[in-house]
Design a protein around this motif. Structure first.
Motif, short mmCIF file in Angstrom:
data_model
loop_
_atom_site.label_atom_id
_atom_site.label_comp_id
_atom_site.label_asym_id
_atom_site.label_seq_id
_atom_site.Cartn_x
_atom_site.Cartn_y
_atom_site.Cartn_z
N VAL A 157 1.04 -1.11 -0.04
CA VAL A 157 -0.13 0.20 0.21
C VAL A 157 0.90 1.20 0.09
CG1 VAL A 157 -1.67 1.30 1.28
CG2 VAL A 157 -1.85 -1.14 1.08
N SER A 158 0.67 2.09 -0.92
CA SER A 158 1.36 3.54 -0.93
C SER A 158 0.38 4.43 0.02
CB SER A 158 1.60 4.09 -2.38
OG SER A 158 2.32 3.20 -3.09
N LEU A 159 1.26 4.98 1.15
CA LEU A 159 0.64 6.03 1.71
C LEU A 159 1.42 7.38 1.85
CD1 LEU A 159 0.38 3.79 4.92
CD2 LEU A 159 -1.55 4.58 3.43
N VAL A 160 0.64 8.52 1.72
CA VAL A 160 1.39 9.69 1.65
C VAL A 160 0.84 10.57 2.84
CG1 VAL A 160 1.74 11.86 0.34
CG2 VAL A 160 1.53 9.96 -0.97
N ASN A 173 -2.64 -3.29 8.63
CA ASN A 173 -3.95 -3.03 8.10
C ASN A 173 -4.89 -2.05 9.00
OD1 ASN A 173 -3.89 -4.89 6.01
ND2 ASN A 173 -4.24 -6.41 7.62
N ASP A 174 -4.05 -1.53 10.14
CA ASP A 174 -4.90 -0.65 11.13
C ASP A 174 -4.00 0.68 11.26
OD1 ASP A 174 -7.59 -2.14 11.57
OD2 ASP A 174 -6.10 -3.38 12.38
N ILE A 175 -4.50 1.88 10.92
CA ILE A 175 -3.69 3.18 11.13
C ILE A 175 -4.75 4.16 11.68
CG2 ILE A 175 -2.49 5.03 10.04
CD1 ILE A 175 -1.82 3.20 7.83
N GLU A 176 -4.19 4.85 13.00
CA GLU A 176 -5.07 5.68 13.66
C GLU A 176 -4.74 7.08 13.18
OE1 GLU A 176 -6.86 6.53 18.07
OE2 GLU A 176 -5.40 4.80 17.81
N PRO A 187 -3.57 -1.50 -3.38
CA PRO A 187 -3.80 -2.61 -4.41
C PRO A 187 -4.55 -3.81 -4.00
CG PRO A 187 -1.61 -2.59 -3.36
CD PRO A 187 -2.20 -1.57 -3.03
N GLU A 188 -4.49 -4.74 -4.55
CA GLU A 188 -5.52 -5.85 -4.20
C GLU A 188 -4.74 -6.63 -2.87
OE1 GLU A 188 -8.78 -8.47 -4.30
OE2 GLU A 188 -8.29 -6.70 -5.52
#
Length: 498
Positions: A157-160, A173-176, A187-188
């Motif tokens: 997963v790309s995060l900005v 899978n869990d971001i607060e 992506p899938e």
């Protein structure tokens, strides 16, 4: 065990494995005793242990190891008979070393799992100094005032993340997200990513979306592609909305509702492109937008907000440039910033007397290397006279790990702007001086002016302007310093030229 496993363990000990490979290796070490034994054998080395002990958060220990060879057995001189007490001492020392290595590996295995790897950063200010700028681990919190950090998680997963922001990584899978703006390209392999906010949760189903927690503690969700589920939580009650591409909503616990809002493009989707135009007024460059002073001398490089350098075909600069000068016959202190980009460009404009004052030595204009000091740079942009009689022109060149190569076209001359582009590749460093105007903004670069081989084992973490050993009373100006992942990022073509 095979050769690939041995190479993997060597990379692990050198801290050069990817986040994905790290997690896979940790899982294998928990279930493959033979792999652990091989790691122990490779790690039975005082230098490696010392290096491990110097890593951030590593408990500091002092070890007195006996000298070892590949067999892991103590060596002794053939002239000295080995007494019982010596054999006992060697045995105890070797055992202590193995126990210590085992403890170090236990500590290493007990570290929180790696969640993401840092891809790029841009103008980050206010981040905790304990952050290593390479990985994000489970349970870690990222909080900074301004700038952008781009991450890739272990499930691709790309995060900005865009400041001001405060978020915590509970798992892959869990971001607060308590404050700030986040963009995700999922992506899938990353389906199910959940962003937890004060108002509820945003669950992804393979898409591109943005989440922003506003100062008034409301959450906006913007979907650019695919589908997400936005869930408003208020006590035991919950409202859900399935959102598809082109839709945006506001979650408000205070108002107890989910309502549609206009889709916004304010979310930064990458941090790969960096631009510094030096428009700061009345202050030293150090302290602005991530720039720091080396502390090697009291003088500092200043910006001039009233002037700029222009180059035919390149996007026009704003009014501002960096003045690198000295009126006291002494070198100015270098300034630096963290650097992760492969491509670099800048406009440079030397004083008319720069070459005269250069003498017979080589001057360093820009360097890439250690965060500690410009003196520990292994990649440099340099200039020198083409011959001892030259008074008006000099040659650009690059220096890589002490090896130099120059572009034998003396384009560095007083009051003439030059466009300089560099690429720090996996196995070579390329330099372009005044590339053709029709190449600006292109997808592929033209042939470089100079190329030198580069070892991927040599790392750089900072960009430095100027060098403490440069000749005194040398003036030059720098403008439009750019960083990016490709040629087009750092050579944007003016629309007037299209």
């Amino acid at each position: 065990m095979n050769q690939n496993d041995t190479e993997l363990l060597h990379c692990f000990l050198a801290n050069e494995v990817s986040a994905k490979a790290f997690d896979q290796l940790m899982e294998r070490l928990r279930h493959e005793p033979e792999l652990v034994q091989t790691l122990l054998a490779l790690a039975t080395n005082e230098e490696l242990i010392s290096e491990w002990a110097s890593r951030p958060h590593m408990p500091i220990v002092e070890l007195d190891l006996v000298e070892t060879r590949n067999t892991g057995q103590a060596q002794r001189s053939p002239r000295e008979p080995e007494s019982t007490w010596r054999r006992t001492a060697v045995f105890l020392s070797s055992s202590a070393a193995l126990v210590m290595i085992g403890l170090l590996i236990f500590w290493w295995l007990s570290l929180p799992a790696t969640i993401a790897k840092v891809r790029h950063t841009s103008n980050v200010v206010g981040l905790d100094q304990s952050f290593d700028w390479q990985t994000v681990r489970q349970g870690e919190t990222l909080s900074f005032e301004t700038g952008i950090i781009e991450l890739t998680t272990v499930n691709q997963v790309s995060l900005v993340l865009e400041g001001p922001i405060h978020c915590q990584f509970h798992s892959r899978n869990d971001i607060e997200l308590d404050e700030g703006r986040l963009f995700a390209d999922v992506p899938e392999t990353g389906r199910g990513l959940t962003i937890i906010t004060p108002d509820g949760e945003v669950i992804d189903w393979g898409t591109k979306f943005g989440v922003e927690v506003l100062p008034e503690q409301k959450t906006e969700v913007h979907v650019f592609q695919g589908r997400v589920t936005a869930e408003l939580k208020n006590g035991d009650d919950a409202q859900k909305a399935d959102l598809t591409a082109g839709r945006a909503v506001l979650l408000s616990k205070q108002e107890e509702q989910i309502k549609d809002v206009k889709l916004s493009n304010r979310f930064a989707r990458e941090s790969a492109v960096f631009l510094e135009e030096f428009t700061y007024r009345g202050n030293d460059l150090a302290g602005h937008a991530g720039w720091f002073d080396s502390g090697l001398s009291p003088q500092r490089i200043r910006s001039d907000p009233h002037k700029s350098i222009q180059y035919p075909g390149l996007v026009l600069s704003s009014k501002g440039m960096l003045v690198v000068k000295d009126g006291n016959q002494a070198s100015w202190s270098p300034v630096g910033r963290r650097w992760h980009n492969r491509y670099f460009s800048m406009l440079i404009y030397p004083d008319d007397d720069f070459v005269k004052r250069l003498g017979d030595q080589t001057a360093t204009l820009i360097s890439f290397g250690s965060l500690d000091s410009a003196e520990r740079s292994n990649v440099r942009l340099v200039v020198q006279k083409p011959n001892k009689f030259a008074k008006q022109t000099a040659e650009f060149g690059i220096e890589v790990n002490g090896q130099q190569a120059f572009y034998e076209n003396p384009l560095f001359k007083g009051f003439h702007p030059c466009l300089v582009v560099m690429r720090l590749g996996e196995d070579e460093v390329d330099l372009w001086i005044n590339p053709p105007s029709d190449s600006l903004g292109s997808r592929a670069p033209p042939p470089p002016s100079v190329t030198l081989p580069y070892s991927a084992e040599t790392k750089w973490h900072a960009l430095w302007i100027n060098d403490i050993d440069n000749p005194g009373s040398t003036w030059y100006w720098i403008d439009s310093l750019r960083g990016g992942d490709n040629w087009a990022n750092v050579t944007p073509r003016s629309q007037l030229e299209n």
